[in-house]
Enzyme design. Structure first.
Site, mmCIF file in Angstrom:
data_model
loop_
_atom_site.group_PDB
_atom_site.id
_atom_site.type_symbol
_atom_site.label_atom_id
_atom_site.label_comp_id
_atom_site.label_asym_id
_atom_site.label_seq_id
_atom_site.Cartn_x
_atom_site.Cartn_y
_atom_site.Cartn_z
ATOM 1 C CG HIS A 44 -8.253 7.092 4.407
ATOM 2 N ND1 HIS A 44 -7.473 6.357 3.629
ATOM 3 C CD2 HIS A 44 -7.792 7.119 5.582
ATOM 4 C CE1 HIS A 44 -6.207 5.902 4.645
ATOM 5 N NE2 HIS A 44 -6.710 6.207 5.717
ATOM 6 C CG ASP A 67 -2.084 -0.683 0.711
ATOM 7 O OD1 ASP A 67 -2.612 -1.107 -0.212
ATOM 8 O OD2 ASP A 67 -2.982 -0.745 2.267
ATOM 9 C CB CYS A 108 -5.270 7.504 -1.833
ATOM 10 S SG CYS A 108 -6.662 7.559 -1.999
ATOM 11 N NE ARG A 135 -7.869 2.207 7.722
ATOM 12 C CZ ARG A 135 -7.734 2.321 6.039
ATOM 13 N NH1 ARG A 135 -6.396 3.112 6.198
ATOM 14 N NH2 ARG A 135 -7.829 1.182 5.726
ATOM 15 N NE ARG A 191 -0.882 1.648 4.458
ATOM 16 C CZ ARG A 191 -1.552 3.089 3.962
ATOM 17 N NH1 ARG A 191 -2.803 2.825 3.244
ATOM 18 N NH2 ARG A 191 -0.405 4.068 2.520
HETATM 19 N N1 ARG Z 1 -5.444 0.116 1.732
HETATM 20 C C1 ARG Z 1 -4.636 1.792 1.488
HETATM 21 C C2 ARG Z 1 -5.768 1.861 2.598
HETATM 22 O O1 ARG Z 1 -6.614 0.838 3.146
HETATM 23 C C3 ARG Z 1 -5.729 2.463 0.201
HETATM 24 C C4 ARG Z 1 -5.069 4.144 1.005
HETATM 25 C C5 ARG Z 1 -5.750 5.270 -0.216
HETATM 26 N N2 ARG Z 1 -5.453 6.108 0.817
HETATM 27 C C6 ARG Z 1 -5.669 7.028 0.564
HETATM 28 N N3 ARG Z 1 -5.408 8.582 1.089
HETATM 29 N N4 ARG Z 1 -7.475 7.636 0.242
HETATM 30 O O2 ARG Z 1 -5.121 1.751 3.945
#
Ligand code: ARG
Length: 291
Positions: free
Chosen positions: A190, A91, A284, A161, A116
């Site tokens: 996000h 990612d 992203c 998040r 991550r």
């Molecule tokens: N697979 C990543 C996650 O879920 C995607 C991140 C997307 N990033 C963003 N800035 N919206 O963390």
């Protein structure tokens, strides 16, 4: 006959000029951004509803699509910096999550999911090596995925998040007003999946992504905002990046394209369908670096 036609064309022109909507003048400002090539991109875990490890991914297609975004930025005169992708961090291509940078200060990321978490220090190393003042975060936050600067104000997302106490940490660090917005739809986990910053004063957003309190804040602060359609949102159409005039968007976001044109912006479509399998789009893949 041909003379008549010519005469018609001559008179038609001034009419067209008069009838054209007198849209506001938008001024592009070339940006400096950080990106990460999706060399190791794949979907092997599921941390958002877009991700399905059972579906195949095509890393070379992801690279080609990412390259088209990179080339678009270069054509717009952007300064594009690159961070080295790390094997085992699929990612890492979503550079927006690597931190939040204003006034040469880089607020590091501290990721929610263990998958991550190594990206946080990797991005902080890059910031340090490139002359930014790095603030190691005390609170969970996913960088520009959840922090968006609109003029002098920071819009900050929470719910899935970034923890809300990271909003206070960012506010203290940058000495700016932070407006907390609560996300309620797991598909828009996000803030940058539900809000697009168009310039210092204008945004687009997806109303259904927010709780009632946040929605009324958005309505009050941005009465003229573009409201995105559910259809565009369903392909992460809001996940876009603007230089104040040119707005790089998902090529399939047709309503957003029209809404932007009506308001005097210049939408530029890019196809990142492969990166959508990881739950990300244009924004992203883009982290703005503000010196
Ligand atoms: N697979 C990543 C996650 O879920 C995607 C991140 C997307 N990033 C963003 N800035 N919206 O963390």
């Amino acid at each position: 006959m041909s003379l008549d036609l010519q005469a018609e064309q001559v008179t038609a022109e001034p009419h067209q000029t008069v009838a054209a909507p007198a849209g506001p003048t938008r001024t592009p400002v070339a940006r400096t951004v950080l990106m990460c090539r999706p060399e190791h991109f794949t979907v092997v875990y599921r941390i958002n509803p877009w991700m399905d490890p059972a579906l195949p991914t095509d890393t070379s297609l992801a690279l080609a699509q990412w390259q088209s975004l990179y080339d678009t930025y270069i054509a717009l005169g952007f300064n594009v910096q690159l961070v080295e992708p790390i094997p085992g961090l699929p990612d890492m291509v979503y550079a927006a999550n690597g931190g939040f940078v204003i006034d040469n200060i880089a607020y590091g990321a501290s990721f929610t999911h263990p998958e991550r978490q190594p990206e946080g220090p990797a991005y902080m190393d890059w910031f340090r090596e490139n002359g930014f003042d790095v603030h190691v975060p005390a609170e969970i936050n996913e960088g520009e995925g959840d922090f968006l600067l609109v003029g002098e104000v920071i819009l900050a997302g929470t719910g899935f998040r970034s923890a809300s106490n990271s909003h206070e940490e960012a506010g203290r660090l940058f000495g700016r007003e932070v407006v907390t917005l609560k996300l309620v739809n797991p598909s828009f986990y996000h803030l940058d999946t539900a809000v697009a910053v168009l310039d210092d004063a204008n945004i687009a957003y997806l109303p259904s992504a927010f709780d009632a309190v946040s929605l009324s804040i958005l309505e009050k602060r941005f009465p003229d905002a573009i409201r995105a359609t559910e259809e565009d949102a369903a392909i992460l159409g809001l996940n876009s990046y603007s230089d104040g005039y040119n707005v790089v968007i998902a090529s399939r976001a047709k309503d957003f394209d029209r809404q932007l044109r009506e308001r005097g912006y210049n939408p530029i479509g890019v196809d990142l369908s492969e990166l959508l399998l990881g739950g990300g789009g244009v924004k992203c893949c883009t982290l703005e670096l503000r010196r």
